[in-house]
Design a protein around this motif. Sequence first.
Motif, PDB file in Angstrom:
ATOM      1  N   ASN A 155       0.644  -1.313   0.029  1.00  0.00           N
ATOM      2  CA  ASN A 155       0.096   0.138   0.048  1.00  0.00           C
ATOM      3  C   ASN A 155       0.876   1.432   0.051  1.00  0.00           C
ATOM      4  OD1 ASN A 155      -2.323  -1.680   0.197  1.00  0.00           O
ATOM      5  ND2 ASN A 155      -2.604  -1.744   2.391  1.00  0.00           N
ATOM      6  N   LEU A 156       2.044   1.328   0.934  1.00  0.00           N
ATOM      7  CA  LEU A 156       2.800   2.344   1.024  1.00  0.00           C
ATOM      8  C   LEU A 156       3.560   2.847  -0.514  1.00  0.00           C
ATOM      9  CD1 LEU A 156       4.002   4.544   2.774  1.00  0.00           C
ATOM     10  CD2 LEU A 156       5.763   2.961   3.224  1.00  0.00           C
ATOM     11  N   PHE A 157       3.811   1.735  -1.306  1.00  0.00           N
ATOM     12  CA  PHE A 157       4.756   1.935  -2.444  1.00  0.00           C
ATOM     13  C   PHE A 157       3.599   2.405  -3.466  1.00  0.00           C
ATOM     14  CE2 PHE A 157       7.672  -1.559  -1.271  1.00  0.00           C
ATOM     15  CZ  PHE A 157       8.285  -0.656  -0.559  1.00  0.00           C
ATOM     16  N   ILE A 158       2.419   1.850  -3.583  1.00  0.00           N
ATOM     17  CA  ILE A 158       1.277   2.528  -4.393  1.00  0.00           C
ATOM     18  C   ILE A 158       1.082   3.838  -4.060  1.00  0.00           C
ATOM     19  CG2 ILE A 158      -1.215   2.373  -5.025  1.00  0.00           C
ATOM     20  CD1 ILE A 158      -0.945  -0.755  -4.713  1.00  0.00           C
ATOM     21  N   GLN A 159       1.071   4.168  -2.834  1.00  0.00           N
ATOM     22  CA  GLN A 159       0.926   5.654  -2.518  1.00  0.00           C
ATOM     23  C   GLN A 159       1.896   6.477  -2.860  1.00  0.00           C
ATOM     24  OE1 GLN A 159      -1.930   6.885  -1.021  1.00  0.00           O
ATOM     25  NE2 GLN A 159      -1.008   8.763  -1.557  1.00  0.00           N
ATOM     26  N   LEU A 160       3.070   6.117  -2.682  1.00  0.00           N
ATOM     27  CA  LEU A 160       4.423   6.737  -3.373  1.00  0.00           C
ATOM     28  C   LEU A 160       4.246   6.926  -4.862  1.00  0.00           C
ATOM     29  CD1 LEU A 160       7.998   5.900  -2.273  1.00  0.00           C
ATOM     30  CD2 LEU A 160       7.357   6.124  -4.603  1.00  0.00           C
ATOM     31  N   LEU A 161       3.745   5.810  -5.488  1.00  0.00           N
ATOM     32  CA  LEU A 161       3.677   5.902  -7.103  1.00  0.00           C
ATOM     33  C   LEU A 161       2.666   7.204  -7.199  1.00  0.00           C
ATOM     34  CD1 LEU A 161       3.407   5.157 -10.195  1.00  0.00           C
ATOM     35  CD2 LEU A 161       1.645   3.442  -9.269  1.00  0.00           C
ATOM     36  N   LYS A 162       1.671   7.148  -6.626  1.00  0.00           N
ATOM     37  CA  LYS A 162       0.576   8.561  -6.717  1.00  0.00           C
ATOM     38  C   LYS A 162       1.022   9.707  -6.199  1.00  0.00           C
ATOM     39  CE  LYS A 162      -2.633   6.025  -4.404  1.00  0.00           C
ATOM     40  NZ  LYS A 162      -3.940   5.696  -3.663  1.00  0.00           N
ATOM     41  N   SER A 163       2.020   9.749  -5.371  1.00  0.00           N
ATOM     42  CA  SER A 163       2.705  10.855  -4.880  1.00  0.00           C
ATOM     43  C   SER A 163       3.585  11.516  -5.941  1.00  0.00           C
ATOM     44  CB  SER A 163       3.365  10.620  -3.711  1.00  0.00           C
ATOM     45  OG  SER A 163       2.273  10.417  -2.698  1.00  0.00           O
ATOM     46  N   THR A 164       4.066  10.801  -6.799  1.00  0.00           N
ATOM     47  CA  THR A 164       4.965  11.155  -7.931  1.00  0.00           C
ATOM     48  C   THR A 164       4.426  12.370  -8.805  1.00  0.00           C
ATOM     49  OG1 THR A 164       4.231   9.637  -9.471  1.00  0.00           O
ATOM     50  CG2 THR A 164       6.220   9.104  -8.219  1.00  0.00           C
ATOM     51  N   SER A 165       2.956  12.531  -8.442  1.00  0.00           N
ATOM     52  CA  SER A 165       2.381  13.435  -9.474  1.00  0.00           C
ATOM     53  C   SER A 165       2.866  15.002  -9.064  1.00  0.00           C
ATOM     54  CB  SER A 165       0.715  13.320  -9.497  1.00  0.00           C
ATOM     55  OG  SER A 165       0.269  13.623  -8.074  1.00  0.00           O
ATOM     56  N   ILE A 166       3.046  15.009  -7.561  1.00  0.00           N
ATOM     57  CA  ILE A 166       3.434  16.377  -7.070  1.00  0.00           C
ATOM     58  C   ILE A 166       4.587  16.974  -7.776  1.00  0.00           C
ATOM     59  CG2 ILE A 166       2.254  15.599  -4.909  1.00  0.00           C
ATOM     60  CD1 ILE A 166       5.155  15.528  -3.616  1.00  0.00           C
ATOM     61  N   LEU A 167       5.441  16.123  -8.391  1.00  0.00           N
ATOM     62  CA  LEU A 167       6.629  16.528  -8.973  1.00  0.00           C
ATOM     63  C   LEU A 167       6.231  17.495  -9.952  1.00  0.00           C
ATOM     64  CD1 LEU A 167       9.018  13.225  -9.035  1.00  0.00           C
ATOM     65  CD2 LEU A 167       8.662  14.873  -7.165  1.00  0.00           C
ATOM     66  N   SER A 168       5.082  17.683 -10.231  1.00  0.00           N
ATOM     67  CA  SER A 168       4.715  18.502 -11.370  1.00  0.00           C
ATOM     68  C   SER A 168       4.635  19.979 -11.205  1.00  0.00           C
ATOM     69  CB  SER A 168       3.290  18.200 -11.970  1.00  0.00           C
ATOM     70  OG  SER A 168       2.370  18.347 -11.009  1.00  0.00           O
ATOM     71  N   PHE A 169       4.649  20.171  -9.755  1.00  0.00           N
ATOM     72  CA  PHE A 169       4.628  21.484  -9.155  1.00  0.00           C
ATOM     73  C   PHE A 169       6.136  22.109  -9.330  1.00  0.00           C
ATOM     74  CE2 PHE A 169       1.455  20.019  -5.466  1.00  0.00           C
ATOM     75  CZ  PHE A 169       0.405  20.257  -6.548  1.00  0.00           C
TER      76      PHE A 169
END
Length: 233
Positions: A148-162
Amino acid sequence: MENLGTWLAILNQGLSNTLIATIGGIALTIVLSLVAGLALLSPWRWVRVISRIYVEGLRGTSEVVQLFWIFFALPVLVGFEFIPIWGGVAVLGLNHGAYGAEVVRGAVQSVPRAQYEGALALSLSPAQRMRRVILPQAVAEMIPPFNNLFIQLLKSTSILSFVFIHEITRQAQDVLVPNFNPWVIQIYLLLLVYYLIMSLVITAVMRALERMTAVRLGRRLTRGAARALAGTH
């Protein structure tokens, strides 16, 4: 269909950065989780205090603010500037490593006391007890929450767009914003499919790891464990 080919080509330009951030972030998360999680169980108080400061500090602050600190405040304070993608990896690993530390701590503490006593009876050193007896059993308990933590990390990569790292979310925005693209629903749906496929790959790998770990420990993978491993995406 012509639009679909164009969108896929544009999104694929950001796929490599998404994969680098995800894989690098997962690797750093594993290392920091093990180090900080075991430090939380250290017999030395000062080690526990340092680890607790890291865990609570990173869990208790915004991941986006941490990202801005790495990219904008750190160069001003110490004169050091990350290569953008590796700065993203650092933020993802540091943040999720703090959550993973509690997973490691809980998994180690869940190993039955009899296992510790048996290792003592064999006159194993503390390091040998941890490496040969405790950690192999604790790892089996870590895998579902780490999935679950790794999947959350994958989704968090979207913040790099900032910070203008061109991962797939940033690429989708580049398609939409300049031309006020009317196909916004279709493009974001395609973006969801990208994340879903990568999440399913992570889950498949973690399921395979849990099966391997269960076999090594002589356990059967129960339905409840399988459901926990699947988790919520």
